[in-house]
Structure formats: C-alpha cells, structure tokens
Scaffold this active site. Sequence first.
Site, PDB file in Angstrom:
ATOM      1  CD  GLN A  82      -2.607   0.854   2.605  1.00 18.02           C
ATOM      2  OE1 GLN A  82      -3.040  -0.223   2.791  1.00 18.02           O
ATOM      3  NE2 GLN A  82      -3.159   1.705   2.606  1.00 18.02           N
ATOM      4  CB  SER A 129       2.009   6.542   4.570  1.00 21.17           C
ATOM      5  OG  SER A 129       1.514   6.300   5.473  1.00 21.17           O
ATOM      6  CB  SER A 182       3.466  -3.332   5.424  1.00 15.45           C
ATOM      7  OG  SER A 182       3.607  -2.355   6.328  1.00 15.45           O
ATOM      8  CD  GLU A 203      -4.877   0.082   6.262  1.00 15.01           C
ATOM      9  OE1 GLU A 203      -3.546   0.020   7.472  1.00 15.01           O
ATOM     10  OE2 GLU A 203      -5.351   0.888   5.046  1.00 15.01           O
ATOM     11  CB  SER A 240      -4.062   9.051  14.140  1.00 11.61           C
ATOM     12  OG  SER A 240      -4.505  10.147  13.476  1.00 11.61           O
TER      13      SER A 240
END
Length: 385
Positions: free
Chosen positions: A126, A129, A161, A243, A368
């Site tokens: 993904q 970010s 990741s 997610e 977050s």
Amino acid sequence: MDLADAPDEARFRQQLRTWLEKRLPELPWPEPADLTEKPAFWRAWQAMLYDAGYAGLTWAREYGGQGLDERMRAIFGEECDLAGAPERLNTIGEDFAGPTIAHFGSEAQRQRYLRPILAGEEIWCQLFSEPDSGSDLASLRTKATKVDGGWRIQGQKIWTSRAQLAAHAILLARTGGGPRHKGITYFLLPMDREGVTVRPLAHLLGESEFNEVFLDDVFLPDDAVVGDVDGGWKVAMGTLSFERVAIATGRVNTTKAVDDLIADIRELGVGDDPQIRQRVADLWARAFVHRTISQRVISGASGPPGPVASIGKLYFCPLVEDLADFRLSLEPLAGQFDLDDTSDEAVRSRRWLRLANQARGTAIAGGSTFIQRNIVAERILGMPR
C-alpha cells in the site's frame, strides 16, 4: 447481541477445524522467522486455502470467493489462531486491495487482479503514506502527470509494509490542482516498473518489515486508474474502511492473547499474586468487550464498512498495547538484548515484545487514533467539525 454460533456457523466452524487438523501438518514447518524467507511457505499455505475454498470468504463467487458474510470470516480467523496456522502474508492484497478493486475497479481490473490474490500468486503493498503525509493523508505530494496513453508518477512513499515482497501496489497520487481531498487519483502499480526503488527500513527488533519507496518518472497506463481521475479520495476511504475492519476484528485475536497470557503466567509461577489476577481479569473482560464490538462491526456489513469500524479500532489498539505491556512487565528484560537467542523462552518473550511495538504502529495505521475520534464524533455522534 447473540454471540453464539448460528447452526450454519457452527457447521462451518467444525468443518474448518477438522480441515485444519488434517492439513496444517502437511506444511513444511517450521515457518521461517525472516520475512524475506516467508513467501514460499506462505504460498503453500495460501494454495491450500484456495483449493479448499477458504480464501476470500467474503468475496463474490464470480471473483473466486465464497460470498459469505463477515461473521464467517471472523470464525475462520479464530479457528486459524487456535490451530496455530501461519500468519497471512498478503493481508493488504486480500483484505484491502482486493475488496477495493472488487467494489470500485473496472471489470478488466477485477479479472486481472483478483484471482491471483486469492491463489497466492501475487503479494500487494500500500503506497499511501509519505514522509510529510501520514495521518493527514490528503496533504500527499506524490504527483501523477498526464502523458500520451497514461501517467508519469514522481514522488516518495514511506512505512510501506512488505514492499520488498510485493508484485503490485495500491497508490495514491495527486493529479489535479484542487486543494487537499480534491485532485487525488487511485492507481494500481506493478512494483517491477522501471523507476520504482524499494529501500527497506529496519525497526527496533532489527527486522525490515517497512520500506520507503521512490517513484522516479514511473509510467502507468490509463487503465491503471481505479475509479475516476481526481476522484481517488472516495476510493481511498473505501480501502481505509476495509483496513479498519481488518484491524478492529482480526489483526490480533485478543481473547486468545489473554489465554496465552494466562498460560505464560502459570508457567512463570506468579498466578497467585492478587494484583496479577486482578489485572488478568480486567484484560479478559476488555477482550470480551472487544469481541462484542467486532461482532457489531461485521454484522450486516456489505460494501465498504461505515464509521462504526472506527469504534472497533479505537477500542482495539489500547487493549493490545496493555496486553503486551503487562506481559512484558512480568519479565522486564527478557529477550530484549540478545536478538539472536533462539531458545524457546527468548522467542516467546520476543513475540510479546514484537506485539508491543506493533501495537503502537497499529494505532497509526488506517488512520490515527485522533482521526478515528473525529470520525466517531462527526459521523456517529453528530458533533460539528
């Protein structure tokens, strides 16, 4: 809410349990500890799941899934945890990218990408970010410029990741001149494209699970766009909703984690301490509440989940932190300095240390804690922005 299995769920659970007892011993154990050595082992496991019809349980049958509801997938996760099944290496493909492509993608994209995800042939990552765009994802600066037949991508992504293992990525890039949420487009990126550079980042335990990814004039054709050009924010919110459900309901089986904690306490011989017993009771009760919230999140879910998934994530993250921190407090220094120690005791302790570190990252992943609070306040409680 009735948490007991319905008759069809009980049958599914028993059939799965029997299948796991038979098939898990056929894997080439032990599961490799190093991430870069896991794909071959994981693909063998995923092939078993795919052949038996346990891959993509909630996906539509026309795309290789079983068309089951989210409660069945939750049962699958519970039973795999109890049986000691391998971790799922392609969670981003099966839980995030796949459902997004199925819901928002073109028919050609569905036909090309969905079956290889379920069959274990292609791992995904993904690319959302960036160094200056994490929780404030709408401030991303990676740019896609329109050229003949497609787009040229220029930018940098971080905290990606398993990018070093991935064949494909879901990518957000700015294509328009509008502020923040406008002018963002959602792309599907083959990771072997010229101009893609992956640089692993070692975390506190010396492993390189995360990566930074550089995109230097990478070409993508027009059919790599998911949804509308400049309309990628809506698609991205769908991905993040998927997610959040995965995090809130399945990333860590908290009830099993409490059972593992109790087993460790008995082995350490500290179970008679009343303060420890009180702490375990508190964690057990919170794990039960988490399971109840998870059932609420998945009950009747169809399409991208709603804001209730944020409640699950808000409850889940501090619970896992407290579980791992409490277990580490029973052996404050165990396994933290000699990372090469492969004894059973050291490996067991490091598992909790890894969980404690990962829990901090999970509080950021998928939006977050502060973002989740805003979502709950505005979309559930009806408070002003």
